[in-house]
Design a protein around this motif. Structure first.
Motif, PDB file in Angstrom:
ATOM      1  N   LYS A 171       0.830  -1.204   0.000  1.00 31.35           N
ATOM      2  CA  LYS A 171       0.000   0.000   0.000  1.00 31.35           C
ATOM      3  C   LYS A 171       0.869   1.261   0.000  1.00 31.35           C
ATOM      4  CE  LYS A 171      -3.996  -1.771  -0.329  1.00 31.35           C
ATOM      5  NZ  LYS A 171      -4.777  -1.541  -1.573  1.00 31.35           N
ATOM      6  N   SER A 174       2.055   1.534  -3.659  1.00 29.49           N
ATOM      7  CA  SER A 174       1.041   1.804  -4.683  1.00 29.49           C
ATOM      8  C   SER A 174       0.305   3.120  -4.487  1.00 29.49           C
ATOM      9  CB  SER A 174       0.025   0.661  -4.742  1.00 29.49           C
ATOM     10  OG  SER A 174      -0.662   0.526  -3.508  1.00 29.49           O
ATOM     11  N   SER A 175       0.198   3.570  -3.227  1.00 25.45           N
ATOM     12  CA  SER A 175      -0.600   4.777  -2.958  1.00 25.45           C
ATOM     13  C   SER A 175       0.209   5.947  -2.416  1.00 25.45           C
ATOM     14  CB  SER A 175      -1.714   4.443  -1.958  1.00 25.45           C
ATOM     15  OG  SER A 175      -1.170   4.178  -0.667  1.00 25.45           O
ATOM     16  N   ALA A 177       1.165   6.122   0.644  1.00 30.61           N
ATOM     17  CA  ALA A 177       0.788   6.272   2.051  1.00 30.61           C
ATOM     18  C   ALA A 177       1.994   6.090   2.957  1.00 30.61           C
ATOM     19  CB  ALA A 177      -0.285   5.248   2.411  1.00 30.61           C
ATOM     20  N   GLU A 181      -0.626   5.134   8.215  1.00 28.71           N
ATOM     21  CA  GLU A 181      -1.854   5.091   7.419  1.00 28.71           C
ATOM     22  C   GLU A 181      -2.087   3.701   6.823  1.00 28.71           C
ATOM     23  OE1 GLU A 181      -3.682   7.233   3.380  1.00 28.71           O
ATOM     24  OE2 GLU A 181      -1.813   7.967   4.294  1.00 28.71           O
ATOM     25  N   ALA A 182      -1.027   3.098   6.283  1.00 27.70           N
ATOM     26  CA  ALA A 182      -1.153   1.768   5.687  1.00 27.70           C
ATOM     27  C   ALA A 182      -1.467   0.713   6.751  1.00 27.70           C
ATOM     28  CB  ALA A 182       0.121   1.406   4.939  1.00 27.70           C
ATOM     29  N   GLU A 185      -5.151   0.829   7.651  1.00 32.84           N
ATOM     30  CA  GLU A 185      -5.973   0.172   6.640  1.00 32.84           C
ATOM     31  C   GLU A 185      -5.894  -1.347   6.790  1.00 32.84           C
ATOM     32  OE1 GLU A 185      -6.622  -0.111   1.787  1.00 32.84           O
ATOM     33  OE2 GLU A 185      -5.227   1.360   2.618  1.00 32.84           O
TER      34      GLU A 185
END
Length: 431
Positions: A171, A174-175, A177, A181-182, A185
């Motif tokens: 994550k 890919s984002s 973050a 934060e990851a 999630e």
């Protein structure tokens, strides 16, 4: 053979894995009997609390809080241990073996801490101890190491063996973050526990690395022998820097033969996107094996979860049940090589180092000299930004971890170095 009499199975634990084992034993009873050669009968499920909510309905009369009594029953042929932890799991497994039962376990922590005690008890009792589910869930990796590659010489095992950390790092890649934060999630989706320490600090992966190294190199390796770093210090900047190098950050379990000694480590590392492990996404696991004759092999699939792990448990159960019917046992511990475990300082690694520096003449030369003074060769170096934003990014050639660590400490003491902002190991050939 038992003249059609059932093999009796006791299950210890009825959580996410244990409940799926119970479900599969019921749903697949006919197929299991055909594959084993005799009926397989569930005779007891040990739990902490009888009134706890469960994912599956356990047949009436099978639940018990007396785990010790269940494993001591003279009629129990096979014990499946999926409660985890060190105690009471160790005592229960030892009791089961002493009372004549074979054991299937998914307990990586116990095997990595005190596997030899369990193997010796199984040998003394003439019973099986199987544990495919202890590493990488449904992925069949331990059996190939123990059996399929028994005639080969394994030289390296490199793997992503923790789904939680792989999900988090994926994550972040890919984002964009950050770690926190990851992680949040991952917790929301059920990939991470409320207390994620065992995963994000590398303890889970280190236990699995110890098991993999023990099997691959025929030597006793414990979790305490494994160098361990987690991913909690990995930043979005680290992930971005890896991307700029054509790489991705993964938490790797690395087991290697080095001059007939064993090197075992778990830490985040940058690997090129061309490497097979770089494409392992989300919570999946993969293990890359290198051997002299077979060459390179990769095993990939879901590395955790109730059903995938229960699949590995049932695979072991069928093998152990067949052995029981044939009055034989499978391969036990193979530790004949008795190789020493190298300390991390003697292990050869490469580093990616990001350094905030004063933007003035001579900085690059001074940094290069610091590397040279510790016997570390530089593969690449680039400068980013100017003035107060000036940063050098250095990727080293292979050197001992002790040399690289002392280089970083040297850099931190230099007047023209404001801060060493990132240090990460590098695996694979960077383009």
């Amino acid at each position: 053979m038992r003249d059609g009499k059932p093999l009796k199975v006791a299950v210890l634990g009825c959580g996410s894995v244990g409940s799926q084992v119970v479900r599969l034993l019921g749903e697949q009873s006919g197929d299991l009997a055909a594959r084993v050669g005799a009926p397989v009968e569930l005779v007891g499920v040990a739990v902490r609390r009888l009134d706890a909510a469960r994912e599956v309905e356990v047949p009436e009369g099978l639940l018990t809080t007396d785990a010790a009594g269940l494993v001591a029953r003279a009629d129990v042929d096979l014990v499946v241990e999926v409660i985890g932890g060190i105690e009471p799991a160790r005592s229960l497994i030892l009791s089961a073996l002493e009372n004549g039962a074979s054991v299937v376990t998914a307990n990586k922590a116990l095997l990595a801490e005190d596997g030899p005690t369990l193997f010796e008890a199984a040998e003394k009792a003439g019973r099986d101890l199987y544990y495919e589910a202890a590493v990488a869930g449904a992925i069949p990796i331990l059996r190939p190491l123990r059996e399929s590659l028994a005639g080969d010489k394994v030289t390296r095992v490199l793997g992503i063996v923790n789904g939680t950390t792989n999900f988090i790092l994926d994550k972040m890649d890919s984002s964009g973050a950050g770690f926190t934060e990851a992680l949040e999630e991952a917790q929301e989706l059920g990939y991470a526990e409320a207390d994620p320490t065992a995963d994000v600090e590398g303890f889970d992966a280190a236990a699995k690395a110890a098991i993999l190294a023990s099997l691959a190199f025929h030597s006793r390796v414990t979790a305490n022998d494994v160098y361990r770093e987690g991913i909690s210090e990995v930043t979005a900047a680290d992930v971005q820097s890896a991307r700029e190098m054509g790489s991705v950050v993964k938490l790797l379990a690395i087991c290697e033969l080095k001059d007939d000694a064993v090197a075992v480590r778990v830490h985040p590392a940058m690997i090129p996107r061309s490497h097979p492990l770089a494409s392992v996404r989300e919570a999946y696991n993969a293990v890359f094996v290198e051997s002299q004759a077979a060459g390179q092999l990769m095993f990939y699939g879901p590395g955790a979860g109730g059903s995938p792990t229960a699949s590995a448990v049932l695979g072991d159960l069928v093998t152990v049940a067949r052995n029981r019917l044939a009055n034989t046992r499978g391969a036990g511990e193979s530790a004949y090589a008795d190789r020493a475990v190298l300390p991390m300082g003697e292990t050869l690694t490469r580093y990616h180092v990001a350094i905030d520096v004063a933007d003035k003449a001579g900085v690059l030369a001074a940094v290069a000299l610091a590397f040279a003074e510790h016997g570390v060769s530089i593969q690449t170096v680039r400068q980013e930004g100017r003035g107060d934003e000036a940063q050098l990014v250095v990727v080293s050639h292979e050197a001992t971890d002790a040399q690289l660590s002392s280089t970083v400490e040297h850099l931190r003491g230099m007047d023209m170095v404001r801060e060493v902002t990132s240090v990460m190991r590098v695996e694979g050939d960077q383009e």
